[in-house]
Design an enzyme around this catalytic site. Structure first.
Site, PDB file in Angstrom:
ATOM      1  N   ASP A  37      -3.909  -9.097   5.974  1.00  0.00           N
ATOM      2  CA  ASP A  37      -5.214  -9.509   6.254  1.00  0.00           C
ATOM      3  C   ASP A  37      -4.997 -11.213   5.892  1.00  0.00           C
ATOM      4  O   ASP A  37      -6.089 -11.792   5.477  1.00  0.00           O
ATOM      5  CB  ASP A  37      -6.593  -9.073   5.434  1.00  0.00           C
ATOM      6  CG  ASP A  37      -6.129  -8.947   4.008  1.00  0.00           C
ATOM      7  OD1 ASP A  37      -5.026  -9.280   3.567  1.00  0.00           O
ATOM      8  OD2 ASP A  37      -7.045  -8.609   3.445  1.00  0.00           O
ATOM      9  N   GLU A  85     -11.843 -17.050  -0.024  1.00  0.00           N
ATOM     10  CA  GLU A  85     -12.493 -17.044   1.555  1.00  0.00           C
ATOM     11  C   GLU A  85     -13.967 -17.342   1.476  1.00  0.00           C
ATOM     12  O   GLU A  85     -14.772 -16.568   0.907  1.00  0.00           O
ATOM     13  CB  GLU A  85     -11.984 -16.043   2.546  1.00  0.00           C
ATOM     14  CG  GLU A  85     -10.494 -16.083   2.517  1.00  0.00           C
ATOM     15  CD  GLU A  85      -9.744 -14.661   3.288  1.00  0.00           C
ATOM     16  OE1 GLU A  85      -8.780 -14.700   3.561  1.00  0.00           O
ATOM     17  OE2 GLU A  85     -10.292 -13.609   2.911  1.00  0.00           O
TER      18      GLU A  85
HETATM   19  P1  NAD Z   1      -5.144  -2.762  -4.812  1.00  0.00           P
HETATM   20  O1  NAD Z   1      -4.382  -3.670  -5.386  1.00  0.00           O
HETATM   21  O2  NAD Z   1      -6.001  -2.325  -5.608  1.00  0.00           O
HETATM   22  O3  NAD Z   1      -4.298  -1.559  -4.344  1.00  0.00           O
HETATM   23  C1  NAD Z   1      -3.163  -1.822  -3.482  1.00  0.00           C
HETATM   24  C2  NAD Z   1      -2.272  -0.615  -3.689  1.00  0.00           C
HETATM   25  O4  NAD Z   1      -1.218  -0.792  -2.702  1.00  0.00           O
HETATM   26  C3  NAD Z   1      -1.752  -0.652  -5.082  1.00  0.00           C
HETATM   27  O5  NAD Z   1      -2.040   0.611  -5.800  1.00  0.00           O
HETATM   28  C4  NAD Z   1      -0.197  -0.754  -5.071  1.00  0.00           C
HETATM   29  O6  NAD Z   1       0.717  -0.061  -5.717  1.00  0.00           O
HETATM   30  C5  NAD Z   1       0.215  -0.136  -3.570  1.00  0.00           C
HETATM   31  N1  NAD Z   1       1.087  -0.643  -2.871  1.00  0.00           N
HETATM   32  C6  NAD Z   1       1.707  -1.942  -2.682  1.00  0.00           C
HETATM   33  N2  NAD Z   1       2.795  -1.918  -1.944  1.00  0.00           N
HETATM   34  C7  NAD Z   1       3.258  -0.757  -1.532  1.00  0.00           C
HETATM   35  C8  NAD Z   1       4.055  -0.268  -0.820  1.00  0.00           C
HETATM   36  N3  NAD Z   1       4.959  -0.806  -0.278  1.00  0.00           N
HETATM   37  N4  NAD Z   1       4.059   1.367  -0.590  1.00  0.00           N
HETATM   38  C9  NAD Z   1       2.868   1.949  -1.123  1.00  0.00           C
HETATM   39  N5  NAD Z   1       2.047   1.481  -2.027  1.00  0.00           N
HETATM   40  C10 NAD Z   1       2.039   0.164  -2.206  1.00  0.00           C
HETATM   41  O7  NAD Z   1      -5.600  -3.443  -3.652  1.00  0.00           O
HETATM   42  P2  NAD Z   1      -6.989  -3.174  -2.619  1.00  0.00           P
HETATM   43  O8  NAD Z   1      -8.128  -3.750  -3.131  1.00  0.00           O
HETATM   44  O9  NAD Z   1      -6.932  -1.525  -2.534  1.00  0.00           O
HETATM   45  O10 NAD Z   1      -6.677  -3.567  -1.259  1.00  0.00           O
HETATM   46  C11 NAD Z   1      -5.626  -3.147  -0.578  1.00  0.00           C
HETATM   47  C12 NAD Z   1      -5.346  -4.202   0.650  1.00  0.00           C
HETATM   48  O11 NAD Z   1      -6.413  -4.276   1.835  1.00  0.00           O
HETATM   49  C13 NAD Z   1      -5.069  -5.498   0.064  1.00  0.00           C
HETATM   50  O12 NAD Z   1      -3.967  -6.071   0.791  1.00  0.00           O
HETATM   51  C14 NAD Z   1      -6.347  -6.100   0.441  1.00  0.00           C
HETATM   52  O13 NAD Z   1      -6.344  -7.753   0.588  1.00  0.00           O
HETATM   53  C15 NAD Z   1      -6.694  -5.653   1.743  1.00  0.00           C
HETATM   54  N6  NAD Z   1      -8.067  -5.485   2.121  1.00  0.00           N
HETATM   55  C16 NAD Z   1      -8.199  -5.664   3.720  1.00  0.00           C
HETATM   56  C17 NAD Z   1      -9.826  -5.611   3.994  1.00  0.00           C
HETATM   57  C18 NAD Z   1      -9.940  -5.751   5.456  1.00  0.00           C
HETATM   58  O14 NAD Z   1     -11.029  -5.910   5.822  1.00  0.00           O
HETATM   59  N7  NAD Z   1      -8.819  -5.633   6.259  1.00  0.00           N
HETATM   60  C19 NAD Z   1     -10.838  -5.667   3.217  1.00  0.00           C
HETATM   61  C20 NAD Z   1     -10.514  -5.394   1.852  1.00  0.00           C
HETATM   62  C21 NAD Z   1      -9.191  -5.362   1.199  1.00  0.00           C
END
Ligand code: NAD
Length: 336
Positions: free
Chosen positions: A227, A56
């Site tokens: 997101d 993005e």
């Molecule tokens: P990451 O992959 O490092 O961590 C995600 C974690 O979620 C993993 O440890 C995984 O095991 C766990 N997980 C997945 N499904 C699960 C479930 N059903 N129950 C419990 N745990 C579960 O990702 P990240 O960098 O920490 O990002 C997390 C999320 O936040 C992503 O979806 C990312 O796209 C989103 N994000 C959003 C914003 C925003 O501004 N809203 C900004 C950055 C990241």
């Protein structure tokens, strides 16, 4: 010359300044830019989707500075030893169009997401909130925990992840944070007794991680993992029972928990609450939900903050990215 903050410089900044102080100050920068919301050019981000992820571009401009962030989201990456989210960003001078400043934004995205979450909660969560459930203890998690401690006064975190190793990592990283850390056995167990429920999971699918049974009156839900089109975390009946706060409605309708539900929910943009033009929480029993997707003005504010902090602390290096020429019409002269 373009000033640059690369990853080692960002790490030095965070260690030297303190992560919580950084998060608190960044929250104020984001708040300041949300207060002048009408001054910005705004558009949903440009997303290029592929089978396993999305890339993005997130531009905005306040008439003086132009900013953009490049960011990806690839939930499969961690299986291959790579981060789910990486990013970098630029600030440029509107008058000349020259780039001025460039920064790593992988750490900075985690920081600004956490600061934005804390800013939303400062305006709509119950002020006496002290316990937060955190579901998904991946890359974003510690930043969320520390921002809620620094900005909201959260004292206790009940955390859960499907990956036990991610839970161990989370506890290790925050062992000296002063937070009381309670490992939960499921998402529902984590939510039990929590004032705030943060979801930060990564799966490129529509999950119903947050069910109505997990939500109690007065709870604030900080949903950051949904997101992207087809990627959500909150069950529809939870959305129906909550007051929903968003960053920028046109983008959230594409990417957030409310995606493709135009008109189905009455949403309030966070800047309207910050400027006092619309109410935040109306009573102690109301369930509030921040449907966070991440918006360009947050990144613009984060770049402004890091520029100011890094300049003050002497942590920028210079990159020769734009040719300096004696005769601006003689670009070819550089080759002679
Ligand atoms: P990451 O992959 O490092 O961590 C995600 C974690 O979620 C993993 O440890 C995984 O095991 C766990 N997980 C997945 N499904 C699960 C479930 N059903 N129950 C419990 N745990 C579960 O990702 P990240 O960098 O920490 O990002 C997390 C999320 O936040 C992503 O979806 C990312 O796209 C989103 N994000 C959003 C914003 C925003 O501004 N809203 C900004 C950055 C990241």
């Amino acid at each position: 010359m373009v000033k640059v903050v690369d990853v080692p410089a960002m790490v030095r900044l965070l260690k030297g300044h303190g992560v919580e102080r950084f998060l608190a100050e960044l929250t104020d920068y984001i708040s300041d830019d949300f207060r002048r919301w009408p001054a910005f050019d705004k558009s949903p981000r440009a997303a290029t989707h592929s089978k396993d992820g999305v890339i993005e571009l997130m531009p905005t401009c306040d008439g003086v500075l132009y900013g953009f962030k490049y960011v990806n989201g690839h939930p499969v990456n961690t299986r291959h030893g790579k981060l789910t989210v990486t990013a970098f960003g630029v600030l440029a001078d509107v008058a000349s169009g020259y780039p001025l400043f460039m920064a790593e934004m992988t750490l900075l995205t985690a920081l600004r997401t956490a600061a934005s979450s804390a800013l939303a909660a400062r305006h709509v969560a119950r002020p006496e909130s002290r316990v937060m459930a955190l579901i998904g203890t991946g890359a974003q998690a510690e930043f969320q925990a520390l921002a809620f401690k620094a900005v909201l006064g959260i004292e206790r975190i009940r955390y859960f992840d499907l990956d036990p190793a991610a839970m161990v990592k989370f506890a290790r990283n925050l062992s000296e944070s002063g937070l009381i850390l309670e490992a939960a056995t499921s998402a529902a167990d984590a939510a039990a007794g929590a004032d705030i429920l943060t979801t930060a999971t990564a799966a490129k699918t529509r999950t119903e991680l947050v069910t109505a049974a997990m939500v109690r009156p007065g709870m604030h839900i900080n949903a950051i993992g949904g997101d992207c089109p087809g990627k959500t975390e909150v069950a529809p009946d939870v959305l129906g029972g909550a007051r929903i706060f968003v960053e920028y409605t046109p983008q959230t309708l594409i990417e957030g928990e409310i995606q493709a539900r135009d008109g189905a929910f009455d949403v309030t943009e966070l800047w309207e609450v910050i400027t006092g033009s619309r109410p935040g929480r109306r009573n102690a029993a109301e369930v509030t939900l921040f449907d966070s997707v991440g918006f360009a003005i947050e990144d613009f504010a984060a770049l402004r903050y890091v520029h100011d902090l890094a300049t003050a602390r002497g942590e920028t290096v210079e990159l020769d990215l734009v040719p300096g020429v004696a005769d601006p019409k003689d670009l070819f002269g550089l080759l002679r």
